[in-house]
Design a protein around this motif. Structure first.
Motif: not given
Length: 658
Positions: A586-595
């Protein structure tokens, strides 16, 4: 006459006893004097106050007493005479009688050296007085009528000048030394002998500021004075008193340093010795109690509701309250009721020191205490400015920005923040301003302590964005195996699954599991409770959130009063149980969201249309720590070794004689 046993009162026999108007006799120090007793007039109790033959036979109507003697100094004595007649007991009292002291016959302690600490003057002074044979204080302290000190051999008076009381050690630990006030010396080794004039105290010699160099329970002192011999005026008679063994305790703890924390909101008071943390048997400390440790005047400078706690046996930590005024000119004051002590073994005896003190001028281990003042730590706080604004601007739209996330790192809010927009460093696009770079993570490392099957992996994250990650932003990490309860092969069982909680990222779901976050920057994330293992409440957590495809993501939400800085790494870790069987890579990944970022935390709702969204694109995590060329994919639940069964046989032949 009629014979009678002592104490009886047969007919024809007169008995005498001693009375006082109040029924009380002279008191010994430190008790206050009784009625008719001069202060400090008695040092030792005689065997009998009234001495002699207390029974006398009546002859011709008279009884004669020839050897009665009153031994203790007092005014107002009465002698009661009684005789038993056939008609009853007849009593008669003498007139009032007073007693004065006789000639000096020895010395006695009105008070003794006490509360001694090694290397410091004893807190209790000794007062040694001359007494007569029966313990009455003889202030004149002479044994001859026409004394002339000049006639005494100088070699004799060199030991201790006439008219003084001297002090010397007769028992002490090896290397133990004695010092104190006075100009007397032992002629044998020229060592100083604390001494004082017989007139220096209330009724005798006051031996002050006696210092013993080492802690021990085996000290014994000898007090002695020399009086001119009435039978040989060139010689002297020595009177002495020897103490019982007494304790000299170790030096008490002394404040070594008082430092502000880097953020200036905590004070650390450090002592030079291990202490008892001010723990006294039977006395409750109270949670976060400052009053048990600190003086009220100093506590008033610590702000509203300060919190005090011992972080170890040498350090008292003070978390300052709101409105604190303490600074580098504020004197540190311990409570006079505190009992911060040091305990250790000396001469096979456990001994405890006197309490620590902040009183100026007190000698502790040979050093006079001064003012204890706070100081700044070596690293002073560096203010950090954080300005957030709209990511894109339309034509003629007002430029709005918010600097409320800026931090002075000094434990207090800014009173004013000034800033301007630098057009020269902004990027022009289609005639309007836009950020020069997209929001991304410059550092995005993940490290696993193990990827072996069924092992607990301590998983560490190190992140640094190129722009602050705002309050209440959601950080989503994919590619991890998710939560699994621990499985036991023998006996075959599985840990009880934890409680499922409401998901913060998708509030309609009640299928999330909290995982505890640890590390220096775990405080930047929201709190919750962890229900597997030991129940823990109010800890910083992330959430395992299941997906429809059977996988799971880890969601971390930034706290409403925090943000991830762009000028420092954010480091945290959590535990993750590897699956029992190997997973595909698997490829661990990160993302960010701000509402609605402008409407959370300390940000005001003035940016754009009251909605300020910030999104980081999905980026693969680099597997390792600070590696140049990191792997980006990993397989979990791998086997650590393979077992191959080998077989063999052994044969043995034995010959037996027939």
């Amino acid at each position: 006459g009629v014979s009678a046993a002592p104490g009886t009162n047969a007919r024809g026999t007169v008995n005498v006893r001693l009375l006082t108007p109040t029924g009380a006799f002279a008191n010994l120090p430190p008790l206050p004097p009784a009625a008719g007793q001069a202060p400090n007039s008695v040092c030792r109790k005689p065997e009998r106050r009234l001495d002699g033959n207390l029974l006398a036979n009546m002859t011709g109507g008279f009884a004669y007493y020839t050897d009665l003697a009153l031994r203790q100094v007092l005014s107002g004595y009465l002698l009661e005479f009684s005789v038993q007649l056939t008609s009853g007991t007849l009593r008669a009292n003498s007139s009032s009688v007073g007693v004065t002291p006789g000639r000096a016959a020895g010395i006695c302690n009105m008070s003794l050296t006490g509360r001694c600490s090694a290397g410091a003057p004893c807190l209790n002074d000794a007062e040694i007085a001359c007494i007569d044979t029966f313990g009455n204080v003889q202030r004149a302290c002479t044994i001859c009528d026409s004394c002339d000190a000049a006639l005494v051999d100088p070699a004799i008076s060199a030991r201790c000048a006439l008219g003084k009381v001297c002090t010397k050690i007769i028992a002490a630990p090896e290397g133990g030394l004695l010092s104190g006030e006075g100009d007397c010396f032992d002629p044998l080794d020229a060592s100083p002998l604390p001494c004082a004039l017989l007139t220096s105290g209330a009724v005798g010699a006051r031996i002050a500021n006696v210092v013993m160099s080492l802690a021990s329970p085996r000290y014994q002192l000898k007090f002695f004075t020399l009086l001119q011999d009435p039978n040989n005026l060139s010689s002297a008679v020595e009177y002495s008193y020897e103490t019982r063994p007494f304790n000299v305790t170790p030096p008490g703890p002394m404040i070594e340093s008082v430092l502000f924390s880097k953020e200036l909101h905590i004070l650390h008071i450090k002592f030079d010795k291990l202490t008892n943390r001010n723990e006294v048997p039977g006395v409750a400390q109270g949670e976060n109690s400052c009053s048990n440790n600190l003086d009220a005047a100093f506590q008033a400078t610590l702000g509203t509701d300060p919190r005090c706690s011992w972080t170890d046996r040498r350090t008292l930590e003070i978390v300052l309250g709101a409105g604190a005024t303490v600074d580098t000119a504020t004197r540190i004051l311990l409570s006079p009721l505190s009992s911060i002590t040091f305990t250790s073994e000396f001469d096979d005896t456990t001994m405890t020191s006197l309490p620590a003190t902040t009183i100026v001028g007190v000698i502790v281990d040979g050093v006079a205490t001064g003012d204890f003042l706070p100081a700044f730590s070596a690293a002073l706080p560096v203010p950090q400015q954080v300005i957030t604004g709209t990511r894109n601007l339309s034509a003629c739209q007002l430029v709005n920005a918010d600097a409320s996330l800026s931090n002075g790192h000094g434990g207090k809010p800014f009173t004013e923040i000034g800033w301007t927009l630098d057009f020269m460093t902004s990027f022009a696009e289609a005639g309007i301003l836009a950020p020069e770079h997209d929001a991304v993570f410059l550092n995005r490392y993940i490290s696993f302590s193990s990827v072996l099957a069924s092992e607990v992996s301590n998983t560490t994250l190190k992140l640094r964005p190129n722009t602050p990650v705002l309050p209440q932003s959601f950080m989503t990490i994919s590619g991890l195996p998710g939560f699994a309860p621990k499985y036991y092969d023998c006996p075959q069982s599985t840990e009880t699954s934890p409680h499922r909680v409401q998901c913060r990222h998708s509030t309609a779901s009640l299928d999330c599991i909290n995982v505890k976050l640890e590390g220096p920057d775990a405080v930047l994330f929201t709190t919750g409770s962890v229900t597997y293992g030991t129940l823990q409440v109010g800890v910083h957590v992330g959430q395992w959130q299941p997906l429809a495809n059977g996988e799971a993501i880890l969601v971390l939400q930034v706290d409403a009063e925090a943000h991830l800085p762009s000028d420092a790494d954010t480091v945290l870790w959590f535990e993750m149980l590897n699956p029992r069987f190997e997973t595909p890579r698997r490829t661990p990944a990160i993302t960010v969201s701000c509402f609605r970022c402008s409407c959370v935390g300390q940000l005001s709702c003035t940016l754009g249309e009251n909605v300020f969204d910030m999104d980081f694109p999905k980026q693969p995590l680099l597997i390792g720590m600070d590696c140049v060329s990191c792997a980006t994919d990993v397989s979990f639940g791998v086997d650590d070794f393979h077992i191959t069964a080998l077989s063999s046989s052994i044969s043995e032949a034995t010959m037996v004689n027939s």
